[in-house]
Design a protein around this motif. Structure first.
Motif, PDB file in Angstrom:
ATOM      1  N   SER A 257       1.688  -8.455 -33.960  1.00  0.00           N
ATOM      2  CA  SER A 257       3.031  -8.082 -34.399  1.00  0.00           C
ATOM      3  C   SER A 257       3.287  -6.674 -33.886  1.00  0.00           C
ATOM      4  N   ILE A 258       4.290  -6.522 -33.039  1.00  0.00           N
ATOM      5  CA  ILE A 258       4.540  -5.274 -32.317  1.00  0.00           C
ATOM      6  C   ILE A 258       5.918  -4.764 -32.715  1.00  0.00           C
ATOM      7  N   ARG A 259       5.969  -3.575 -33.330  1.00  0.00           N
ATOM      8  CA  ARG A 259       7.224  -3.070 -33.908  1.00  0.00           C
ATOM      9  C   ARG A 259       7.558  -1.684 -33.358  1.00  0.00           C
ATOM     10  N   ALA A 260       8.863  -1.418 -33.259  1.00  0.00           N
ATOM     11  CA  ALA A 260       9.347  -0.093 -32.891  1.00  0.00           C
ATOM     12  C   ALA A 260      10.742   0.093 -33.474  1.00  0.00           C
ATOM     13  N   ARG A 261      11.235   1.347 -33.448  1.00  0.00           N
ATOM     14  CA  ARG A 261      12.475   1.671 -34.144  1.00  0.00           C
ATOM     15  C   ARG A 261      13.716   1.055 -33.508  1.00  0.00           C
ATOM     16  N   ASP A 262      13.662   0.719 -32.239  1.00  0.00           N
ATOM     17  CA  ASP A 262      14.821   0.101 -31.606  1.00  0.00           C
ATOM     18  C   ASP A 262      14.346  -0.956 -30.620  1.00  0.00           C
ATOM     19  N   LEU A 263      15.290  -1.777 -30.220  1.00  0.00           N
ATOM     20  CA  LEU A 263      14.978  -2.945 -29.396  1.00  0.00           C
ATOM     21  C   LEU A 263      14.354  -2.549 -28.069  1.00  0.00           C
ATOM     22  N   ALA A 264      14.912  -1.543 -27.396  1.00  0.00           N
ATOM     23  CA  ALA A 264      14.394  -1.144 -26.087  1.00  0.00           C
ATOM     24  C   ALA A 264      12.958  -0.634 -26.192  1.00  0.00           C
ATOM     25  N   SER A 265      12.691   0.180 -27.215  1.00  0.00           N
ATOM     26  CA  SER A 265      11.336   0.718 -27.390  1.00  0.00           C
ATOM     27  C   SER A 265      10.349  -0.389 -27.722  1.00  0.00           C
ATOM     28  N   MET A 266      10.794  -1.360 -28.513  1.00  0.00           N
ATOM     29  CA  MET A 266       9.911  -2.463 -28.864  1.00  0.00           C
ATOM     30  C   MET A 266       9.559  -3.291 -27.633  1.00  0.00           C
ATOM     31  N   LEU A 267      10.542  -3.601 -26.810  1.00  0.00           N
ATOM     32  CA  LEU A 267      10.281  -4.396 -25.613  1.00  0.00           C
ATOM     33  C   LEU A 267       9.337  -3.666 -24.658  1.00  0.00           C
ATOM     34  N   GLU A 268       9.461  -2.350 -24.573  1.00  0.00           N
ATOM     35  CA  GLU A 268       8.555  -1.559 -23.739  1.00  0.00           C
ATOM     36  C   GLU A 268       7.131  -1.634 -24.281  1.00  0.00           C
ATOM     37  N   LEU A 269       6.985  -1.563 -25.604  1.00  0.00           N
ATOM     38  CA  LEU A 269       5.659  -1.627 -26.218  1.00  0.00           C
ATOM     39  C   LEU A 269       5.034  -3.013 -26.037  1.00  0.00           C
TER      40      LEU A 269
END
Length: 473
Positions: A257-269
């Motif tokens: 489960s990979i999470r980030a504060r915004d969609l672009a950052s999450m997709l990069e992660l």
């Protein structure tokens, strides 16, 4: 205003049936995409209330929509009814006591969530009929919020494309407009394939998928040093390749489960984690396949709707609890740690008190420090102006996803919170229909925020279908 009081009287007139619905769903806890009975209960109630019903939204057997009214704007109320695994618990008991060992339980209060949202929709339906006002009200019964991202699939299928405003709520410790914060999230399986062999006689012939999975874990752990501090990565091992240590494991599977504060950052992660899996496969001479299970976007806020909802919630005030409600809440508080209770007050930026249940409205401009998770309402918020409220259905400090939430899921206090928040949601829906300027401001604010974020692209790839069997194998 008289119209609002009429609407709230409609809530009171309809509440008994919807409270009973909530209690029935509490008693049949079903997890991610298996909510057949819970969905059937909601569907039957929609038909009883005279809604036009559409089943299997986005091809999901446990997603349903009911609509009433004619012409005018569309006000959407979003409900949920999925439970959590391993949280079976008797109601009204302030100690761990499972109904069924290892069974499911409504540890996030979605039995209340769905029923209150439907109660608001039913009241608005009756109000529209009584006033003759043009407008349509919808109730969306949404499954699999807990990890299955059903709303993201529903959004991708266009289920919300003609809605004008979307409204929901969530059980909580406080009476407040929900902060419009969440983490974008992707759940993905990494499936490693190696070559089996005798671990003692011919280890050189084997290629261990389990080794690859473990090396991936090492790589992701090193990555944590070099990712944003508010990003999150967690994992669960689904398949270790067997239980025989004298066999080189030819297969292994792990879910991240990979999470980030915004969609672009999450997709990069997500891409970085994918590269780590490929590196682990390269080191072990195995192969890896990445399969996205589900994905959700972060929530986009809406200033005009949040301000309007705050006004309605202040006008209503929080639920009125009696001494019996407070007494049971004190029993629940005795099972919580001081850190649980302090964390709840810290989240709203207020100093702790001894109050077992919230009897005040949190100011909209409070210096909040919310704990941030993920929700598939995020995807709805990118395509429709969306707002959520919180209502105090649990003792202050009760952690979500706990047996204590299940124990409080059928209490009179929870029912009072459910009815009060239905009034708040219905009141906001009526305000939007009565005030074209409010709707226009909400839409303009929404368009501005989405454009500033670069527009919406579904985080669920086109080829990924709803993971209807993710809870059953």
């Amino acid at each position: 205003m008289d119209n609002r009081n009429d609407l709230w009287r409609q809530v009171d007139a309809c509440k008994d049936r919807l409270i009973a619905l909530s209690d029935r769903v509490w008693g049949m806890p079903e997890v991610c995409y298996t909510e057949a009975r819970s969905c059937a209960e909601h569907t039957a109630e929609l038909r009883h209330q005279g809604f036009r019903v559409t089943e299997q939204i986005a091809g999901i057997p446990t997603a349903v929509m009911g609509e009433a009214g004619e012409g005018g704007p569309v006000i959407a109320f979003m409900g949920e009814y999925d439970a959590l695994p391993g949280l079976s618990q008797e109601a009204g008991i302030a100690e761990p006591r499972p109904v069924e060992a290892g069974g499911h339980g409504h540890g996030c209060g979605h039995n209340l969530l769905g029923s209150a949202a439907m109660l608001a929709a039913v009241a608005m339906k009756e109000w529209l009929a009584a006033t003759g006002r043009p407008g349509r009200v919808r109730y969306y019964g949404c499954p699999a919020e807990e990890g299955g991202a059903a709303k993201a699939f529903m959004v991708r299928a266009g289920a919300f494309s003609d809605a004008d405003v979307a409204i929901s709520w969530h059980p909580n410790s406080f009476w407040e407009v929900a902060p419009p914060l969440s983490l974008a999230n992707t759940r993905a399986d990494f499936i490693f394939t190696g070559r089996a062999s005798h671990a003692a006689a011919s280890p050189e012939l084997g290629r261990s998928a389990l080794d690859a999975m473990e090396l991936m874990s090492v790589g992701v752990n090193y990555m944590r040093e070099h990712m944003p501090s508010d990003a999150r990565v967690h994992y669960a091992v689904l398949d270790t390749g067997g239980i025989a240590p004298n066999v080189v494991q030819a297969h292994a599977r792990v879910r991240y489960s990979i999470r980030a504060r915004d969609l672009a950052s999450m997709l990069e992660l997500v891409e970085r984690v994918r590269k780590i899996s490929q590196g682990a496969a390269l080191m072990t001479e195995t192969s890896v396949e990445m399969r996205i299970v589900s994905a959700v976007s972060n929530v986009i806020g809406n200033g005009p709707l949040e301000s309007a909802l705050q006004g309605v919630m202040e006008e209503l005030g929080p639920p009125r609890f009696d001494e019996a409600d407070l007494a049971f809440a004190r029993q629940i508080r005795a099972t919580l740690s001081p850190k649980d209770i302090a964390a709840a007050w810290h989240a709203i930026g207020m100093p702790p008190t001894d109050a077992p249940l919230a009897d005040f409205t949190v100011p909209l401009d409070a210096a909040r420090n919310p704990a941030i998770g993920s929700t598939d309402i995020g995807d709805v918020s990118w395509v429709v102006p969306t707002v959520q409220s919180h209502a105090p259905s649990i003792a202050i400090g009760t952690p979500l996803h706990s047996w204590q939430v299940v124990a409080q899921g059928k209490t009179p206090a929870a029912h009072k919170a459910m009815v009060q928040v239905a009034k708040a949601m219905a009141g906001l829906g009526a305000a939007v229909l009565e005030d074209p300027a409010l709707m226009a401001a909400a839409k303009a604010d929404h368009a501005r925020r989405v454009a500033a974020a670069g527009g919406y692209v579904s985080p669920v790839p086109p080829e990924v279908k709803p993971p209807l069997t993710m809870s059953t194998g």
